[in-house]
Design a protein around this motif. Sequence first.
Motif, PDB file in Angstrom:
ATOM      1  N   MET A 138     -14.459 -13.375  33.291  1.00 32.46           N
ATOM      2  CA  MET A 138     -15.507 -13.924  34.394  1.00 32.46           C
ATOM      3  C   MET A 138     -15.370 -13.032  35.611  1.00 32.46           C
ATOM      4  O   MET A 138     -15.726 -13.604  36.457  1.00 32.46           O
ATOM      5  CB  MET A 138     -14.918 -15.459  34.538  1.00 32.46           C
ATOM      6  CG  MET A 138     -15.085 -16.403  33.215  1.00 32.46           C
ATOM      7  SD  MET A 138     -14.748 -17.995  33.983  1.00 32.46           S
ATOM      8  CE  MET A 138     -12.865 -18.210  33.757  1.00 32.46           C
ATOM      9  N   GLY A 139     -14.920 -12.002  35.436  1.00 34.90           N
ATOM     10  CA  GLY A 139     -14.734 -10.885  36.523  1.00 34.90           C
ATOM     11  C   GLY A 139     -13.678 -10.904  37.624  1.00 34.90           C
ATOM     12  O   GLY A 139     -13.789 -10.515  38.905  1.00 34.90           O
ATOM     13  N   TYR A 140     -12.612 -11.496  37.388  1.00 40.23           N
ATOM     14  CA  TYR A 140     -11.453 -11.752  37.986  1.00 40.23           C
ATOM     15  C   TYR A 140     -10.804 -10.490  37.923  1.00 40.23           C
ATOM     16  O   TYR A 140     -10.719  -9.628  37.056  1.00 40.23           O
ATOM     17  CB  TYR A 140     -10.558 -12.837  37.878  1.00 40.23           C
ATOM     18  CG  TYR A 140     -11.158 -14.277  38.106  1.00 40.23           C
ATOM     19  CD1 TYR A 140     -12.404 -14.976  37.480  1.00 40.23           C
ATOM     20  CD2 TYR A 140     -10.421 -14.981  39.018  1.00 40.23           C
ATOM     21  CE1 TYR A 140     -12.746 -15.971  37.891  1.00 40.23           C
ATOM     22  CE2 TYR A 140     -10.823 -16.339  39.334  1.00 40.23           C
ATOM     23  CZ  TYR A 140     -12.040 -16.698  38.657  1.00 40.23           C
ATOM     24  OH  TYR A 140     -12.378 -18.040  38.962  1.00 40.23           O
ATOM     25  N   THR A 141     -10.065 -10.190  39.111  1.00 34.30           N
ATOM     26  CA  THR A 141      -9.021  -8.843  39.043  1.00 34.30           C
ATOM     27  C   THR A 141      -7.602  -9.620  39.021  1.00 34.30           C
ATOM     28  O   THR A 141      -7.539 -10.391  40.010  1.00 34.30           O
ATOM     29  CB  THR A 141      -9.286  -8.031  40.594  1.00 34.30           C
ATOM     30  OG1 THR A 141     -10.735  -7.521  40.650  1.00 34.30           O
ATOM     31  CG2 THR A 141      -8.502  -6.930  40.381  1.00 34.30           C
ATOM     32  N   ILE A 142      -6.704  -8.755  38.135  1.00 37.16           N
ATOM     33  CA  ILE A 142      -5.346  -9.481  38.152  1.00 37.16           C
ATOM     34  C   ILE A 142      -4.561  -8.611  39.516  1.00 37.16           C
ATOM     35  O   ILE A 142      -4.622  -7.412  39.633  1.00 37.16           O
ATOM     36  CB  ILE A 142      -4.769  -8.803  36.760  1.00 37.16           C
ATOM     37  CG1 ILE A 142      -5.604  -9.225  35.722  1.00 37.16           C
ATOM     38  CG2 ILE A 142      -3.284  -9.514  36.726  1.00 37.16           C
ATOM     39  CD1 ILE A 142      -5.857 -10.869  35.546  1.00 37.16           C
ATOM     40  N   VAL A 143      -3.659  -9.268  40.409  1.00 42.03           N
ATOM     41  CA  VAL A 143      -3.172  -8.909  41.317  1.00 42.03           C
ATOM     42  C   VAL A 143      -1.488  -9.370  41.184  1.00 42.03           C
ATOM     43  O   VAL A 143      -1.392 -10.377  40.593  1.00 42.03           O
ATOM     44  CB  VAL A 143      -3.678  -9.100  42.865  1.00 42.03           C
ATOM     45  CG1 VAL A 143      -5.057  -8.659  42.821  1.00 42.03           C
ATOM     46  CG2 VAL A 143      -3.699 -10.470  42.720  1.00 42.03           C
ATOM     47  N   ASP A 144      -0.729  -8.549  41.903  1.00 44.49           N
ATOM     48  CA  ASP A 144       0.807  -8.669  41.699  1.00 44.49           C
ATOM     49  C   ASP A 144       1.220  -8.847  43.019  1.00 44.49           C
ATOM     50  O   ASP A 144       0.661  -8.089  44.083  1.00 44.49           O
ATOM     51  CB  ASP A 144       1.203  -7.543  40.935  1.00 44.49           C
ATOM     52  CG  ASP A 144       2.702  -7.928  40.342  1.00 44.49           C
ATOM     53  OD1 ASP A 144       2.819  -9.402  40.302  1.00 44.49           O
ATOM     54  OD2 ASP A 144       3.265  -7.093  39.795  1.00 44.49           O
ATOM     55  N   GLY A 145       2.302  -9.571  43.381  1.00 47.88           N
ATOM     56  CA  GLY A 145       3.133  -9.631  44.748  1.00 47.88           C
ATOM     57  C   GLY A 145       4.525 -10.160  44.618  1.00 47.88           C
ATOM     58  O   GLY A 145       5.046 -10.358  43.758  1.00 47.88           O
ATOM     59  N   PRO A 146       5.046 -10.169  45.807  1.00 52.47           N
ATOM     60  CA  PRO A 146       6.496 -10.210  45.843  1.00 52.47           C
ATOM     61  C   PRO A 146       6.934 -11.509  45.269  1.00 52.47           C
ATOM     62  O   PRO A 146       6.571 -12.394  45.798  1.00 52.47           O
ATOM     63  CB  PRO A 146       6.901  -9.824  47.318  1.00 52.47           C
ATOM     64  CG  PRO A 146       5.795 -10.278  48.044  1.00 52.47           C
ATOM     65  CD  PRO A 146       4.593  -9.838  47.105  1.00 52.47           C
ATOM     66  N   GLU A 147       8.200 -11.276  44.928  1.00 55.75           N
ATOM     67  CA  GLU A 147       8.844 -12.795  44.615  1.00 55.75           C
ATOM     68  C   GLU A 147       9.884 -13.178  45.659  1.00 55.75           C
ATOM     69  O   GLU A 147      10.093 -14.377  46.000  1.00 55.75           O
ATOM     70  CB  GLU A 147       9.796 -12.375  43.414  1.00 55.75           C
ATOM     71  CG  GLU A 147       9.075 -12.538  41.908  1.00 55.75           C
ATOM     72  CD  GLU A 147       9.770 -12.008  40.690  1.00 55.75           C
ATOM     73  OE1 GLU A 147      11.017 -11.793  40.887  1.00 55.75           O
ATOM     74  OE2 GLU A 147       9.079 -11.948  39.771  1.00 55.75           O
ATOM     75  N   VAL A 148      10.179 -12.182  46.415  1.00 56.18           N
ATOM     76  CA  VAL A 148      11.137 -12.470  47.506  1.00 56.18           C
ATOM     77  C   VAL A 148      10.004 -12.466  48.821  1.00 56.18           C
ATOM     78  O   VAL A 148       9.247 -11.431  49.048  1.00 56.18           O
ATOM     79  CB  VAL A 148      12.181 -11.347  47.918  1.00 56.18           C
ATOM     80  CG1 VAL A 148      12.648 -11.741  49.464  1.00 56.18           C
ATOM     81  CG2 VAL A 148      13.200 -11.361  46.792  1.00 56.18           C
TER      82      VAL A 148
END
Length: 347
Positions: free
Chosen positions: A124-134
């Motif tokens: 559906m055109g989404y981009t996967i992003v990642d971020g900090p757990e802390v």
Amino acid sequence: MKEQLQEIKSRALANMQAAQDLAALDTVRVSVLGKKGELTAVLKLMGKLSAEERPIMGQMANAVRAELEARLEERKAELEAAALEAKLAAEAVDVTIPGAEITMGYQHPMNKVLQEVKEIFIGMGYTIVDGPEVEEAAYNFTRLNIEEGHPSRDRSDTFYFDDEDQVLLRTQTSPMQIRVMEQQQPPIRILAPGRVFRKDEADATHSPMFHQIEGLVVDEGITMGDLKGALETLIKRLYGEDAVVRFRPHHFPFTEPSCEVDMQCFKCKGKGEIDGQICSTCHGEGWIELLGAGMVHPKVLEGCGIDPEKYSGFAFGIGLERMAMGRLRFNDLRLIFENDIRFLSQF
Ligand code: DAH
């Protein structure tokens, strides 16, 4: 002397025959032909013989030496061949024996479901992003419009690293909304899966660490209808066209309006009981809560430098374990974290 030579010869020949390896054979060689060997000793006595006898005995001694040396070489070759033969036999590989079975690893069931969810949204055109757990409290709470004193900020619910309660293990993936919006102007369409942490005792439906998948879409003219469309697409692709879902009004500080989305219990088909017993999968509810969602609060947009007069957006936070339980049809969350191969290998 003649007899002596004959005797040395026949004993040496017998000993060579008896030698079973090269070391033993060499011992025989040294004892006869070596500097202090028997034959050498006899040859040293030659000088004492008469002029007539000397050449005859000399000849004989040389013949014995030549014969022994020849036999020595022969025996050496025999022993070397035997040693090689034994080595080949010992090291032989039987290519007809069936190979040892290699057991293949399995994709963890939760990873499998996560992969499915990602693929549906990428479609559906989404981009996967990642971020900090802390995470900072500012991202996890404040900028999501969660005020000071809100129960979710409590030390009994959240793992903090410092005395000022500013740095913590994120309790939700929603801070990724802020991290994306402060970096990027609309149109925004992202999916942010990851681990989250809460001070929960582990039971059939709770664990102090679990996974969420955050979604965020911001653009001009985005409505609740778009949210419903995206989530229905997800649920029908994942659970089948006949999956029954309901949208129920709820409250989240960072969305307005907000809702929760439930799926009809796959075990009791919404009845809440099976054969007069309370359904253990949905605890008699008939529904399983899958996610929270809503329209991004104007204050949250504004706080990230996005004009709420021009743009609107929706957001959602999916509980991945819940979703996997429904998708793979098992009813105890702990099975996911116990790493029991008997459970994991079924999927
Ligand atoms: N972060 C919420 C939670 O952990 C779930 C959630 C609700 C996420 C509404 C959202 C949302 O993005 O719009 O309970």
